[in-house]
Design an enzyme around this catalytic site. Structure first.
Site, short mmCIF file in Angstrom:
data_model
loop_
_atom_site.label_atom_id
_atom_site.label_comp_id
_atom_site.label_asym_id
_atom_site.label_seq_id
_atom_site.Cartn_x
_atom_site.Cartn_y
_atom_site.Cartn_z
N LYS A 60 42.15 17.68 24.98
CA LYS A 60 43.32 18.16 25.72
C LYS A 60 43.17 19.65 26.06
CE LYS A 60 46.57 16.48 22.75
NZ LYS A 60 47.91 16.06 22.27
N ALA A 103 47.93 11.98 26.71
CA ALA A 103 48.36 13.30 27.16
C ALA A 103 47.25 13.98 27.95
CB ALA A 103 48.79 14.15 25.97
N ASN A 112 87.83 42.90 38.04
CA ASN A 112 86.51 43.50 37.85
C ASN A 112 86.69 45.02 37.87
OD1 ASN A 112 83.74 43.90 37.68
ND2 ASN A 112 83.25 42.92 39.63
N GLU A 158 63.30 24.73 20.25
CA GLU A 158 63.26 23.45 20.97
C GLU A 158 64.63 22.79 21.00
OE1 GLU A 158 59.76 21.11 20.65
OE2 GLU A 158 60.87 19.23 20.44
N ASP A 200 56.24 7.86 23.96
CA ASP A 200 56.17 6.71 23.08
C ASP A 200 56.14 5.43 23.89
OD1 ASP A 200 56.25 8.16 20.66
OD2 ASP A 200 58.37 8.58 21.07
N GLN A 235 84.66 48.99 36.50
CA GLN A 235 83.73 49.72 35.64
C GLN A 235 84.13 51.19 35.64
OE1 GLN A 235 79.69 49.14 37.18
NE2 GLN A 235 79.87 50.87 38.56
#
Lengths: 651, 651
Positions: free
Chosen positions: A219, A177, A485, A65, A161, A487
């Protein structure tokens, strides 16, 4: 009862259709003929299915989170953190809703835009929090519509809140909620996966623990898919809570929220906000060391690890949710100690996929944006369908303009002073530019002792794969072949190869050698003479900023330069050199000289004029060696070019 | 300034789209994302463009004229002839309109159906003749619409011969070829390429040579794209005619019609029909040898070669049109002597492409129909779009039913008596069936001294490529692994390889080893145990006639088993093992046991019951070895299976 049946129905049908497609257009006949070989089941599953699959397989997982940052610079750093922590393999991340920060706006620090960045630019499965109190239905619907448009698929539905001290229910408003959950299901049917919060000690404002459990059940029955718990300090708190939930009929996943204590003050603040009480045994340890951050963090890690172990060992916990406080060290440490940090070196494709649902079939991109994938995603964000299987000879892939080079997710992580140190406070000529390119390749410090760790075309140090070409690249950059660039060619390495591998195991990956660089018109003239000798072996595109375009590509067709062959699958060719897209890339690549480099200097300053000269006069060249089983001939092409330039008869 | 940049962009992009596609539907957004890499320019050009391109490049070319056969058996032979003579590389063939033979009908001998077969099943650019006299506008329009629907793109517009002796113009009817040309252009715009006939000596019914030239000019100005001439005997006749045409303003291509004299009677008949006079110098040679066919043919070849040389050397003739009289030898000989017979071993794709315009993007097919491409084309004729780039995981490719196994283009070229000699007049058990399969593989005569040159699943002798696997195939067929399709693994051979190569030069082709066979349930049981050991290396599908289906294919996805990498192009993967199509193929493959083999025998006869038993009880198995760079493991799989069967503990 009717509702229940509907729920079952939509659940089962959604589990089917989700596997294949979600929008009507995708299931059309045309698409079914060239659809993705489903390289990565993850790209087609919704979060609740991933969770179920992991649980069924006995795989433990974690999630992270974050809260939205306060400043644009902090946002740039947070995005880098998403990339770094995303590498550990979280099942999802979530971004909190910050009502005071204009959370649904287009500001670069808003919850909405941070979540958008995580999904689209970092490719992370993301839950956006949303609170409902003090908002009208229309506002909420607007936020949800925007989230859906941006490709967000998961909402954490919260009350939020109250602003003042007094909590007053609004008539017809969203007071709980559960109202938000119902609203989402009413307005968006089954589109979103919905998460709700559970309080192992009961919500501080609830009449009782039991009453709070009943709210939670409401809920879930209103349509929530899973529960993330508030933080807690003792494993038994959570395990009891889980048991109580089950006892009253809550059967969806309940994920414990883990808060590794990272410092004395952050703990105090969190406790204040959550109205939780810190157990005495923890206080006893912390108080004496409250001024020793490292000691507290170590203790916090220890505590979290032991709590997580107990939870996982219980057999009823399958995933852990971490409150990171936007910090990396403690959470990463806990995850590593638990063996959950899983830096899977295997990539589903050679480039990082985006998590927007409409991009889930995307499996081909032009190679040009290899080091600027976020720019590619930005410039193609308006596309409705994405190349799958083939790039095709689409007459005009409509790349959005890249006007704002300071979009925060495209912005260099380094501030101006640092860039000046790397790229030169004062340039004395084209050679000083060659030097910067060379130092970037070699990793050696420049003449002022600073390492060049990024370039306008590449915000990160050299890729491991490019390191394979380091010696050759150094040589050519010194002489004014300014590579941006490249490769190496690869002739059938196992798909599990740690450097060049990608895709499912048991396969083989291939590449054609590729080299892209800026160089002077003098070198281009010689190069063109040399290229005649290589005929069709080498395909080239040579353009200048005015759009003069010299190429030997047949019919302007795309050239596949990376592909993979896998057991039981069609062939995947994730990167192509597309002549048409190259012209859009050309504009971006040339603009970066000015936007990211020249503008570091005063107008009219010699340094700025040197960069401007290069911008105005150099060519951007790309070369492909089609003979991938043979030794890469592109170095010989460059060698021949310099030989021709140095031969007196050709001057 | 901003606009100017945009303009440059779109200009360059439009020059692309011209090269890419011509029809409206192809330029749609969806398709543009997965369109064909235009492997073969031929597939996208119309006939008049091909002609122009060949002329511009200084390439000489030839074309071949055939008439519709009288019987169904003759049609089967003519189709084989199309395949054989098509291999020499004609620019086109044409099929005459046979008014007495119901030319626009669905009969297997009609002009329409023979031309349809040439286009769709033999992949030949084809011109359908059409005459207009004694027909109504509606009838003509109906024929043209049908031709268009079948994929025919070129019409030779003719008046046709009056039925009686007296020629009478019909009011409002089609009295001249020019009326037909105008009608086609009016009703079908530019869809068809139109060819008209020119008469080097003037049309026999024309008032004069000059009047006939004026008629020809009318036809060209009404919309004809090129002219094919009536036969003639002296090169100067044609060269004068060309000059005269040009003098009056005819600028389109004029192609000389060449008639190699093949026999005394056919010459006389043709001369009678065309009302031409054979020059004395030719009569002088022929009359004395009129009963010696070989001598006349040799003379005819000689004469044609020398005339063609003179025409080509003139510098104004770029292509030659041959009146073959449906015979092969003389025309082929002339073409070989001229150096125009060009058996190009290079194939644009591993399978023969169809010439229907709607199939021109098709570049992926399931491998199952490799030896029955005409059946595949037949069963997919109703498709509106064809797989291009990817097969895709389409849940149900709708294959048309193959009910009529005696469709003339699917019918075995061998009559029943011959098949009985090859496959056994009387079968004594499953082993006699194993023997037939083994003889087909080895090319050795069977116990009655007959070579087995075809099988129900393959009407032609073993492919050159399959010969690479001959020894192994022989071994397994002897033991009851009855193979019907296979390919070796190929790890990057040049695309110009004479045996396994295909596609443009400079590329590399690859294959996964493939093996498909019928076998008993006893062997299948052991095989399944063995396959466990190979895990994902070997993908298998095992079905019986009832549809019991055992597979380890992930998510029923197709497995690409043939692919090619070419300079400057996207990857082509022309054959896949598609689990879903396999079930349609299974029905066909099992039915062939009955339709083509069992039905050779009397009902209730032991031979018929043996085949019926195999049909009812055997399984159809396909195996793919995904590890194409390693040695093919499929033989080891079979070896292990027999070992398991023979091990006493496992019995």
């Amino acid at each position: 009862m009717v509702n229940e049946t509907q729920h079952t129905c939509s659940a089962s049908s959604s589990s089917r259709s989700d596997g294949g497609s979600s929008s009507g257009s995708e299931s059309s006949k045309d698409n079914s003929r060239c659809s993705t070989p489903v390289l990565d089941a993850d790209r087609h599953e919704r979060l609740r299915e991933k969770m179920r699959r992991r649980q069924d397989a006995g795989d433990k997982w974690f999630s992270l989170e974050f809260f939205p940052p306060r400043t644009a610079n902090a946002a740039v750093n947070l995005i880098s953190r998403f990339d770094r922590m995303g590498a550990g393999g979280p099942l999802f991340i979530d971004v909190t809703w910050h009502p005071a920060g204009d959370p649904g706006s287009d500001k670069e620090t808003s919850s909405m835009i941070i979540a958008n960045t995580a999904v689209n630019y970092c490719g992370l499965e993301t839950i956006l929090h949303m609170t409902c109190c003090h908002q009208t239905k229309d506002e909420i619907t607007g936020h949800l519509q925007k989230a859906k448009r941006l490709g967000l698929k998961n909402i954490m539905a919260l009350r939020g809140d109250p602003v003042g001290e007094e909590w007053e229910e609004e008539v017809d408003g969203f007071n709980h909620a559960v109202d938000l959950v119902k609203h989402i299901r009413n307005e968006f049917d089954d589109y979103f996966d919905i998460c709700v919060a559970g309080y192992p000690k009961g919500h501080p404002e609830a009449e009782s623990y039991e009453a709070d459990l009943r709210h939670l059940k409401e809920k879930v029955f209103a349509g929530a898919d899973f529960i993330i718990s508030q933080l807690f300090f003792r494993p038994e708190t959570f395990l009891k809570f889980m048991k109580d939930c089950q006892a009253i009929g809550i059967t969806c996943p309940i994920i414990p929220g883990i808060f590794p204590i990272q410092g004395y003050h952050s703990l105090r603040q969190l406790v204040k906000l959550s109205k939780l009480e810190v157990p005495q045994e923890i206080k006893d340890v912390i108080e004496p060391i409250k001024d020793n951050d490292a000691a507290i963090r170590n203790y916090g890690v220890e505590l979290a690890v032991s709590m997580c172990r107990e939870l996982l060992d219980s057999g009823v916990v399958h995933g852990l949710h971490f409150y990171t406080l936007n910090r990396e060290v403690a959470t990463t440490e806990v995850l590593k100690r638990l063996g959950l940090w899983n830096e899977d070196p295997r990539r589903p494709l050679p480039w990082a996929v985006s998590a927007h649902p409409k991009r889930r079939v995307e499996d081909v991109r032009p190679i040009f944006w290899a080091s600027r994938p976020k720019s590619y995603i930005y410039r193609t964000q308006e596309w409705d369908d994405f190349p799958n299987g083939r790039w095709g000879n689409s007459s005009s892939p409509a790349f959005g303009e890249l006007k704002d080079y300071y979009l925060f997710y495209l912005k260099s992580k380094s501030p101006r002073e640092e860039l000046l140190k790397m790229w030169g406070e004062e340039l004395t000529g084209e050679e000083s530019v060659f030097e910067v390119f060379t130092c970037y390749i070699t990793g050696e410090p420049n003449r002022n002792g600073y390492k060049v760790t990024c370039m306008p075309w590449n915000d990160d140090p050299l890729a491991t794969e490019t390191n394979l070409l380091k010696d050759q690249l150094e040589k050519v950059n010194r002489r004014g072949i300014l590579t941006i660039n490249s490769q190496p060619n690869i002739n059938g390495k196992p798909s599990t190869d740690p450097i060049v591998g990608w895709g499912p195991s048991g396969g083989y990956v291939f590449q054609k050698a590729y080299l892209e660089f800026f160089t002077s018109s003098e070198i281009v003239t010689a190069l063109l003479k040399v290229l005649k000798k290589y005929e069709l072996r080498v395909n080239y595109h040579i353009v200048n900023v005015q759009g003069q375009n010299i190429t030997n590509a047949p019919d302007l067709q795309p050239n596949a330069v990376t592909w993979g062959i896998f057991p039981g699958r069609e062939i995947i060719q994730p990167t192509v050199v597309d002549p048409v897209s190259f012209l859009s890339w050309k504009d971006e690549a040339f603009a970066l000289w000015i936007e990211q480099w020249a503008k570091l200097y005063e107008e009219e300053s010699p340094s700025r004029m040197i960069i401007q000269y290069i911008h105005d006069n150099y060519y951007l060249v790309n070369l492909v060696d089609n003979d991938f089983p043979l030794e890469n001939c592109l170095w010989q092409v460059v060698e021949d070019t310099f030989e021709l330039l140095n031969s007196p008869t050709q001057q």
